[in-house]
Design a protein around this motif. Structure first.
Motif, mmCIF file in Angstrom:
data_model
loop_
_atom_site.group_PDB
_atom_site.id
_atom_site.type_symbol
_atom_site.label_atom_id
_atom_site.label_comp_id
_atom_site.label_asym_id
_atom_site.label_seq_id
_atom_site.Cartn_x
_atom_site.Cartn_y
_atom_site.Cartn_z
ATOM 1 N N ASP A 341 0.823 -1.211 0.000
ATOM 2 C CA ASP A 341 0.000 0.000 0.000
ATOM 3 C C ASP A 341 0.855 1.257 0.000
ATOM 4 N N THR A 342 1.981 1.204 0.716
ATOM 5 C CA THR A 342 2.865 2.372 0.753
ATOM 6 C C THR A 342 3.498 2.596 -0.616
ATOM 7 N N ARG A 343 3.953 1.517 -1.259
ATOM 8 C CA ARG A 343 4.530 1.673 -2.606
ATOM 9 C C ARG A 343 3.483 2.191 -3.589
ATOM 10 N N ARG A 344 2.255 1.691 -3.451
ATOM 11 C CA ARG A 344 1.191 2.173 -4.335
ATOM 12 C C ARG A 344 0.939 3.660 -4.120
ATOM 13 N N ALA A 345 0.912 4.096 -2.852
ATOM 14 C CA ALA A 345 0.711 5.518 -2.563
ATOM 15 C C ALA A 345 1.861 6.352 -3.119
ATOM 16 N N ALA A 346 3.080 5.841 -3.023
ATOM 17 C CA ALA A 346 4.235 6.563 -3.556
ATOM 18 C C ALA A 346 4.130 6.699 -5.071
ATOM 19 N N ALA A 347 3.715 5.618 -5.748
ATOM 20 C CA ALA A 347 3.551 5.674 -7.205
ATOM 21 C C ALA A 347 2.477 6.688 -7.584
ATOM 22 N N ALA A 348 1.360 6.671 -6.853
ATOM 23 C CA ALA A 348 0.281 7.627 -7.132
ATOM 24 C C ALA A 348 0.749 9.060 -6.888
ATOM 25 N N ALA A 349 1.519 9.273 -5.815
ATOM 26 C CA ALA A 349 2.010 10.618 -5.500
ATOM 27 C C ALA A 349 2.926 11.140 -6.597
ATOM 28 N N LEU A 350 3.759 10.269 -7.157
ATOM 29 C CA LEU A 350 4.646 10.692 -8.249
ATOM 30 C C LEU A 350 3.832 11.131 -9.470
ATOM 31 N N GLY A 351 2.711 10.468 -9.715
ATOM 32 C CA GLY A 351 1.847 10.902 -10.823
ATOM 33 C C GLY A 351 1.201 12.241 -10.553
ATOM 34 N N ILE A 352 0.826 12.473 -9.292
ATOM 35 C CA ILE A 352 0.211 13.762 -8.930
ATOM 36 C C ILE A 352 1.213 14.896 -9.115
ATOM 37 N N ILE A 353 2.461 14.665 -8.694
ATOM 38 C CA ILE A 353 3.494 15.690 -8.886
ATOM 39 C C ILE A 353 3.716 15.937 -10.374
ATOM 40 N N GLY A 354 3.723 14.862 -11.164
ATOM 41 C CA GLY A 354 3.742 15.001 -12.626
ATOM 42 C C GLY A 354 5.074 15.382 -13.219
ATOM 43 N N ASP A 355 6.168 15.124 -12.544
ATOM 44 C CA ASP A 355 7.491 15.474 -13.059
ATOM 45 C C ASP A 355 8.060 14.300 -13.860
ATOM 46 N N ALA A 356 8.565 14.590 -15.058
ATOM 47 C CA ALA A 356 9.101 13.536 -15.931
ATOM 48 C C ALA A 356 10.299 12.827 -15.311
ATOM 49 N N VAL A 357 10.895 13.425 -14.292
ATOM 50 C CA VAL A 357 12.018 12.776 -13.603
ATOM 51 C C VAL A 357 11.595 11.407 -13.056
ATOM 52 N N ALA A 358 10.313 11.256 -12.752
ATOM 53 C CA ALA A 358 9.834 10.012 -12.148
ATOM 54 C C ALA A 358 9.555 8.914 -13.160
ATOM 55 N N LEU A 359 9.649 9.206 -14.459
ATOM 56 C CA LEU A 359 9.262 8.228 -15.473
ATOM 57 C C LEU A 359 10.037 6.919 -15.355
ATOM 58 N N GLN A 360 11.334 7.015 -15.180
ATOM 59 C CA GLN A 360 12.148 5.799 -15.144
ATOM 60 C C GLN A 360 11.759 4.902 -13.967
ATOM 61 N N THR A 361 11.580 5.497 -12.796
ATOM 62 C CA THR A 361 11.222 4.713 -11.614
ATOM 63 C C THR A 361 9.834 4.094 -11.754
ATOM 64 N N LEU A 362 8.881 4.866 -12.264
ATOM 65 C CA LEU A 362 7.535 4.338 -12.454
ATOM 66 C C LEU A 362 7.524 3.206 -13.484
ATOM 67 N N THR A 363 8.315 3.374 -14.549
ATOM 68 C CA THR A 363 8.404 2.334 -15.568
ATOM 69 C C THR A 363 8.972 1.049 -14.983
ATOM 70 N N GLN A 364 10.005 1.187 -14.173
ATOM 71 C CA GLN A 364 10.607 0.023 -13.531
ATOM 72 C C GLN A 364 9.604 -0.684 -12.612
ATOM 73 N N ALA A 365 8.855 0.131 -11.829
ATOM 74 C CA ALA A 365 7.839 -0.460 -10.950
ATOM 75 C C ALA A 365 6.771 -1.182 -11.759
ATOM 76 N N LEU A 366 6.379 -0.611 -12.895
ATOM 77 C CA LEU A 366 5.384 -1.231 -13.753
ATOM 78 C C LEU A 366 5.854 -2.593 -14.256
ATOM 79 N N GLN A 367 7.145 -2.688 -14.506
ATOM 80 C CA GLN A 367 7.685 -3.924 -15.084
ATOM 81 C C GLN A 367 7.965 -5.016 -14.055
ATOM 82 N N VAL A 368 8.380 -4.635 -12.839
ATOM 83 C CA VAL A 368 8.918 -5.657 -11.932
ATOM 84 C C VAL A 368 8.169 -5.796 -10.608
ATOM 85 N N ASP A 369 7.337 -4.823 -10.211
ATOM 86 C CA ASP A 369 6.711 -4.936 -8.895
ATOM 87 C C ASP A 369 5.718 -6.102 -8.879
#
Length: 615
Positions: A341-369
């Motif tokens: 739940d904490t990782r999910r909240a962190a992923a959602a928060a990165l989308g709310i901030i909307g900074d492209a800096v987070a793309l790599q981390t979000l992509t990695q989470a999408l692939q391996v979490d």
């Protein structure tokens, strides 16, 4: 319409109609018109009608007209009518009229009526007066042995009057009443009165009352008042009260305030409080305040708090601050936190901030979490950021992820990004994914593109053997694209699909496209289709389009269609139109239609149009 002729007809109906519901409607209509001419008739109905529904409507309408001539009849009704329902309406009406002649009867009912509901209504109405005797009566009611509902209403009414005597009674009830509900009502009443005395009473209760329920209600009321003088007491309660519930409410009540004292108390609670619920409340409020001074303590909560709930709340709070340090901490939580739940909240928060800096981390989470909730949040956030770098990972997810939930999020994200690289994968998923929900999502996303191949794919989906939900979504998506090929497919589905839901979706899609071709298809279906369901959907869609060209077809359907349902919908769809043709069709239906449902629809629409020709 409300002219003198309407008043006369309604008066006649109220006095003579044999149906209780009709007389009740006539009484209510006279109140809406609000003409004092109706007072005598309404008073008579209040006194003699055998239906409690009619007497209730008459009392209510007399309150709406506010004629003092009705006070005597209303007071007699309040004291003598056998129906609690009617006596309650009479009490409310007397409060609206506000005539001193009603005071004695209201006070008598307050103290002696056997119905809690009636006594509550009289308490509310008495609050409109506010004289000394009324205050004494409400105080007596608050301190008496009536039900908690009655005492709570007395407290609420005293709060509206706002004077020293009332504040004293409210403070006593707040501190001493045995019912949590009355305590809460007294606290809210003190909050409504505001002022230093109320603030002082609530502050004293928060810091010294032995009852946790009283202290909790005091904290809630102080937060609602929003006076900065309450910050010190709320901060003190947050840090030293023995009750977890009181400390939690104190933290939440500090949300309205900024400043160093507030932040200092909240951050201290974040670091030291033993209750996860209190720390979660504190971290949420710090996020709402959004002061970057709290970044360090939020970061510590996100990365080290033992409570999963607190870490999740910290992730959400950091999304509101959104600087580079917050991004770094959220990224770290997304990659390393052990709680899904904490990782999910962190992923959602990165989308709310909307900074492209987070793309790599979000992509990695999408692939391996391993958590589908985290992958869903990562896909959704990638769609919010709209970075084309994520398209490849999202298409792989759409085609290969084992979770329908995640594939659906990937489809929506690809539609938001709108990159042509995603088209082939979306089309493949549209035609072959085993999940209706995923295929529906791809249909919606493909409507953002609108090229010829997409049109063919959506048309194929609409005409295929998928579920009705899928075909309906394909119809809706075609409606967004709006072109000749799409209109032809929608028209065919509208006329031929075996599912009522798909027919309805196609009708709404045709309505959305508008234009002469859609209007022509719907009109033809309304006047000639053999299916009543198709004709009914066509009538609905034509009403939604609101094009005056539809009046003739709708009027014709109202007068000659064999289906009661179609005629009823045709009448209701004519509501948007005025003019002689519309009124002529509606009045003809009123006179001749054999169905009460159709006549009722027609009369309702005539009332909305409000043309005196129909009187």
């Amino acid at each position: 319409i409300g002219d003198s002729q309407a008043l006369q007809n309604l008066t006649q109906a109220l006095m003579n109609d044999k149906n209780d519901d009709t007389r009740r409607a006539a009484a209510a209509a006279l109140g809406i018109i609000g003409d004092a001419v109706a007072l005598q008739t309404l008073t008579q109905a209040l006194q003699v009608d055998k239906s409690e529904g009619v007497r209730w409507a008459a009392a209510t309408s007399l309150g709406m007209i506010r004629g003092s001539q009705a006070v005597q009849s209303l007071t007699q009704t309040l004291l003598n009518d056998g129906s609690d329902y009617v006596r309650r309406a009479a009490a409310f009406a007397l409060g609206k009229i506000g005539h001193s002649q009603a005071l004695q009867s209201l006070k008598q009912a307050l103290l002696s009526d056997e119905s809690d509901g009636v006594r509550e209504a009289t308490a509310i109405s008495l609050s409109e007066f506010g004289d000394n005797q009324t205050l004494q009566d409400l105080t007596q009611a608050l301190q008496g042995s009536g039900s908690w509902e009655f005492r709570a209403e007395a407290a609420s009414s005293l709060g509206k009057i706002c004077c020293n005597q009332g504040l004293q009674a409210l403070t006593q009830a707040f501190r001493e009443d045995g019912s949590d509900d009355v305590v809460e009502a007294a606290a809210y009443a003190l909050e409504r009165t505001g002022g230093n005395q109320a603030l002082q009473s609530l502050t004293q209760a928060l810091l010294s009352d032995v009852s946790g329920d009283v202290r909790r209600s005091a904290a809630t009321a102080l937060g609602m008042i929003g006076d900065s003088q309450a910050v010190q007491a709320l901060s003190q309660a947050l840090l030293i009260d023995k009750s977890d519930d009181v400390r939690e409410i104190a933290a939440l009540s500090l949300e309205k305030f900024g400043g160093n004292q507030t932040l200092q108390a909240l951050t201290q609670a974040l670091v030291n409080d033993v209750s996860g619920d209190v720390r979660r409340a504190a971290v949420s409020v710090v996020g709402v305040i959004g002061d970057s001074q709290a970044l360090h303590v939020l970061t510590k909560s996100l990365l080290t708090d033992v409570s999963d709930d607190v870490r999740r709340a910290a992730a959400i709070a950091l999304s509101r601050i959104g600087d580079s340090q917050a991004l770094q901490n959220l990224t770290q939580a997304l990659m390393n936190d052990k709680n899904d739940d904490t990782r999910r909240a962190a992923a959602a928060a990165l989308g709310i901030i909307g900074d492209a800096v987070a793309l790599q981390t979000l992509t990695q989470a999408l692939q391996v979490d391993k958590s589908e909730g985290v992958r869903w949040a990562a896909a959704t956030s990638l769609g919010m950021i709209r970075g084309s770098q994520a398209v490849q990972s999202l298409t792989q997810t759409l085609l290969n992820d084992g979770s329908d939930y995640v594939r659906r999020a990937a489809a929506f994200a690809l539609g938001k990004i709108g990159h042509s690289q995603a088209l082939q994968s979306l089309k493949q998923a549209l035609l072959s994914d085993e999940s209706d929900g995923v295929r529906e999502a791809t249909a919606i996303s493909l409507s953002e593109f609108g090229d010829n191949q997409t049109l063919q794919d959506l048309t194929q989906a609409l005409q295929g053997s998928g579920s009705w939900e899928f075909r309906a979504e394909a119809a809706s998506s075609l409606g967004k694209i709006c072109c000749n090929q799409g209109l032809q497919a929608l028209t065919q589905a509208f006329r031929e699909d075996g599912s009522d839901d798909v027919v309805e979706a196609a009708a709404y899609a045709l309505e959305r496209t508008g234009g002469n071709q859609a209007l022509q298809s719907l009109t033809q279906a309304l006047l000639s289709d053999v299916s009543g369901d198709v004709r009914r959907s066509a009538a609905t869609a034509l009403g939604m389009i609101g094009d005056s060209q539809a009046v003739q077809a709708l009027s014709q359907a109202l007068l000659i269609d064999k289906s009661d349902d179609v005629r009823e919908i045709a009448a209701l769809s004519l509501e948007k139109f005025g003019g002689n043709q519309t009124l002529q069709a509606l009045t003809q239906a009123l006179v001749n239609d054999v169905s009460g449902d159709v006549r009722r629809a027609a009369v309702s629409v005539v009332g909305v149009i409000g043309d005196s020709q129909a009187l």
